[in-house]
Design a protein around this motif. Structure first.
Motif, mmCIF file in Angstrom:
data_model
loop_
_atom_site.group_PDB
_atom_site.id
_atom_site.type_symbol
_atom_site.label_atom_id
_atom_site.label_comp_id
_atom_site.label_asym_id
_atom_site.label_seq_id
_atom_site.Cartn_x
_atom_site.Cartn_y
_atom_site.Cartn_z
ATOM 1 N N ARG A 41 1.923 -4.330 11.957
ATOM 2 C CA ARG A 41 1.472 -4.424 13.355
ATOM 3 C C ARG A 41 2.038 -3.293 14.210
ATOM 4 O O ARG A 41 1.308 -2.675 14.992
ATOM 5 C CB ARG A 41 1.871 -5.775 13.962
ATOM 6 N N THR A 42 3.325 -3.006 14.070
ATOM 7 C CA THR A 42 3.930 -1.944 14.875
ATOM 8 C C THR A 42 3.361 -0.593 14.483
ATOM 9 O O THR A 42 3.045 0.227 15.346
ATOM 10 C CB THR A 42 5.461 -1.954 14.713
ATOM 11 N N HIS A 45 0.078 -0.176 16.075
ATOM 12 C CA HIS A 45 0.205 0.108 17.510
ATOM 13 C C HIS A 45 0.632 1.561 17.738
ATOM 14 O O HIS A 45 0.102 2.227 18.635
ATOM 15 C CB HIS A 45 1.195 -0.866 18.155
ATOM 16 N N LEU A 46 1.560 2.040 16.934
ATOM 17 C CA LEU A 46 1.985 3.432 17.067
ATOM 18 C C LEU A 46 0.819 4.394 16.828
ATOM 19 O O LEU A 46 0.680 5.391 17.530
ATOM 20 C CB LEU A 46 3.137 3.738 16.104
ATOM 21 N N ARG A 47 -0.037 4.088 15.853
ATOM 22 C CA ARG A 47 -1.226 4.921 15.603
ATOM 23 C C ARG A 47 -2.123 4.955 16.836
ATOM 24 O O ARG A 47 -2.709 5.990 17.146
ATOM 25 C CB ARG A 47 -2.057 4.373 14.440
ATOM 26 N N GLU A 48 -2.207 3.834 17.512
ATOM 27 C CA GLU A 48 -3.079 3.750 18.688
ATOM 28 C C GLU A 48 -2.513 4.511 19.879
ATOM 29 O O GLU A 48 -3.245 5.206 20.579
ATOM 30 C CB GLU A 48 -3.301 2.286 19.061
ATOM 31 N N ASP A 52 -1.995 11.624 18.001
ATOM 32 C CA ASP A 52 -1.840 13.023 17.616
ATOM 33 C C ASP A 52 -0.518 13.311 16.902
ATOM 34 O O ASP A 52 -0.208 14.475 16.632
ATOM 35 C CB ASP A 52 -1.976 13.925 18.845
ATOM 36 N N ARG A 53 0.254 12.280 16.625
ATOM 37 C CA ARG A 53 1.550 12.468 15.959
ATOM 38 C C ARG A 53 1.484 11.958 14.528
ATOM 39 O O ARG A 53 0.824 10.967 14.240
ATOM 40 C CB ARG A 53 2.654 11.693 16.686
ATOM 41 N N ARG A 54 2.202 12.643 13.649
ATOM 42 C CA ARG A 54 2.355 12.133 12.285
ATOM 43 C C ARG A 54 3.330 10.972 12.341
ATOM 44 O O ARG A 54 4.392 11.064 12.973
ATOM 45 C CB ARG A 54 2.894 13.226 11.367
ATOM 46 N N ILE A 55 2.969 9.885 11.678
ATOM 47 C CA ILE A 55 3.807 8.690 11.688
ATOM 48 C C ILE A 55 4.280 8.412 10.264
ATOM 49 O O ILE A 55 3.494 8.067 9.384
ATOM 50 C CB ILE A 55 3.053 7.472 12.253
ATOM 51 N N TRP A 56 5.578 8.607 10.061
ATOM 52 C CA TRP A 56 6.215 8.291 8.793
ATOM 53 C C TRP A 56 6.560 6.809 8.779
ATOM 54 O O TRP A 56 6.832 6.222 9.831
ATOM 55 C CB TRP A 56 7.508 9.087 8.637
ATOM 56 N N VAL A 57 6.599 6.229 7.602
ATOM 57 C CA VAL A 57 6.977 4.827 7.450
ATOM 58 C C VAL A 57 7.950 4.727 6.286
ATOM 59 O O VAL A 57 7.715 5.314 5.225
ATOM 60 C CB VAL A 57 5.747 3.930 7.178
ATOM 61 N N ILE A 58 9.025 3.986 6.518
ATOM 62 C CA ILE A 58 9.995 3.728 5.456
ATOM 63 C C ILE A 58 10.106 2.220 5.284
ATOM 64 O O ILE A 58 10.312 1.486 6.255
ATOM 65 C CB ILE A 58 11.380 4.326 5.794
ATOM 66 N N ARG A 60 10.968 -0.898 1.836
ATOM 67 C CA ARG A 60 11.227 -1.158 0.414
ATOM 68 C C ARG A 60 9.933 -1.390 -0.360
ATOM 69 O O ARG A 60 9.824 -0.996 -1.508
ATOM 70 C CB ARG A 60 12.094 -2.419 0.263
ATOM 71 N N VAL A 61 9.020 -2.121 0.266
ATOM 72 C CA VAL A 61 7.765 -2.487 -0.406
ATOM 73 C C VAL A 61 6.599 -2.274 0.544
ATOM 74 O O VAL A 61 6.762 -2.304 1.768
ATOM 75 C CB VAL A 61 7.785 -3.950 -0.902
ATOM 76 N N LEU A 62 5.442 -2.094 -0.018
ATOM 77 C CA LEU A 62 4.214 -1.971 0.747
ATOM 78 C C LEU A 62 3.504 -3.315 0.658
ATOM 79 O O LEU A 62 2.913 -3.646 -0.376
ATOM 80 C CB LEU A 62 3.339 -0.844 0.190
ATOM 81 N N GLN A 63 3.613 -4.094 1.725
ATOM 82 C CA GLN A 63 2.975 -5.411 1.724
ATOM 83 C C GLN A 63 2.364 -5.718 3.090
ATOM 84 O O GLN A 63 2.385 -6.840 3.556
ATOM 85 C CB GLN A 63 3.960 -6.502 1.308
ATOM 86 N N CYS A 64 1.801 -4.696 3.705
ATOM 87 C CA CYS A 64 1.199 -4.856 5.023
ATOM 88 C C CYS A 64 -0.263 -5.273 4.906
ATOM 89 O O CYS A 64 -0.848 -5.273 3.831
ATOM 90 C CB CYS A 64 1.316 -3.555 5.816
ATOM 91 N N HIS A 65 -0.828 -5.603 6.056
ATOM 92 C CA HIS A 65 -2.254 -5.895 6.125
ATOM 93 C C HIS A 65 -3.008 -4.645 5.672
ATOM 94 O O HIS A 65 -2.614 -3.527 6.023
ATOM 95 C CB HIS A 65 -2.630 -6.273 7.564
ATOM 96 N N PRO A 66 -4.076 -4.783 4.908
ATOM 97 C CA PRO A 66 -4.791 -3.602 4.394
ATOM 98 C C PRO A 66 -5.235 -2.610 5.476
ATOM 99 O O PRO A 66 -5.250 -1.409 5.225
ATOM 100 C CB PRO A 66 -6.001 -4.209 3.674
ATOM 101 N N SER A 67 -5.539 -3.088 6.668
ATOM 102 C CA SER A 67 -5.972 -2.177 7.732
ATOM 103 C C SER A 67 -4.822 -1.376 8.328
ATOM 104 O O SER A 67 -5.045 -0.471 9.125
ATOM 105 C CB SER A 67 -6.671 -2.963 8.842
ATOM 106 N N CYS A 68 -3.599 -1.698 7.932
ATOM 107 C CA CYS A 68 -2.412 -1.053 8.494
ATOM 108 C C CYS A 68 -1.636 -0.254 7.454
ATOM 109 O O CYS A 68 -0.452 0.033 7.636
ATOM 110 C CB CYS A 68 -1.494 -2.107 9.119
ATOM 111 N N THR A 69 -2.275 0.094 6.372
ATOM 112 C CA THR A 69 -1.612 0.847 5.304
ATOM 113 C C THR A 69 -1.509 2.318 5.694
ATOM 114 O O THR A 69 -2.522 2.950 5.982
ATOM 115 C CB THR A 69 -2.395 0.711 3.984
ATOM 116 N N PRO A 70 -0.297 2.851 5.727
ATOM 117 C CA PRO A 70 -0.155 4.281 6.049
ATOM 118 C C PRO A 70 -0.664 5.145 4.902
ATOM 119 O O PRO A 70 -0.711 4.698 3.753
ATOM 120 C CB PRO A 70 1.352 4.454 6.246
#
Length: 158
Positions: A41-42, A45-48, A52-58, A60-70
């Motif tokens: 979710r966050t 929101h940051l994408r929205e 125009d900024r690159r958004i890195w994500v750190i 342990r696991v990738l378990q987000c909603h499919p629409s929020c996958t970086p």
């Protein structure tokens, strides 16, 4: 206060704090990092608010909603310490960081935030902002938006 009311207050504070910080960084050069993807979710929101900024994500696991996958290139999967070091070694500087790592045990969360603070400092652009649900050390604490109760969310300048 019920747990539902507490969660709603936390989410509103998070949104208001991120919106405030996005305005504050203005033309400051640098990327964004979301430390703790969770459901995404966050990150969404940051994408929205910072399209125009690159958004890195750190995380342990990738378990987000499919629409929020970086994008794969922007997702650093693993434990925080080596991933923060990897980002620092890459030379990318961060204008805005959102710190949302946690185990759900207050004492453990506070200790982890303090332990990771010097690593976060390595990735930050001078003057960059950090929005955090946990107290960090070694940064100048700022007064955030008036809509957020003291100590609900913390704001720091690198």
């Amino acid at each position: 206060m019920s747990r539902l009311d507490s969660m709603l207050r936390r989410l509103a504070a998070q949104r208001d704090g991120l919106n405030w910080a996005a305005e504050q960084i203005g033309p400051l050069p640098g990327d964004v990092v979301d430390l703790g993807l969770g459901n995404g979710r966050t990150y969404d929101h940051l994408r929205e608010i910072l399209p125009d900024r690159r958004i890195w994500v750190i995380d342990r696991v990738l378990q987000c909603h499919p629409s929020c996958t970086p994008p794969e290139a922007d997702f650093l999967q693993g434990e925080a310490e080596p991933m923060l070091n990897k980002l620092a070694d890459s030379g990318h500087k961060i204008a805005l960081a959102h710190y949302d790592f946690g185990f759900g045990i207050k004492e453990k969360d506070v200790a982890e935030a303090a332990r990771l603070s010097p690593l976060i400092a390595r990735i930050m652009a001078p003057g960059g902002l950090i929005v955090s649900g946990q107290p960090l050390v070694g940064f100048d604490q700022l007064q955030g938006p008036e809509t957020i109760a003291p100590d609900r969310y913390m704001f720091y300048r690198a």
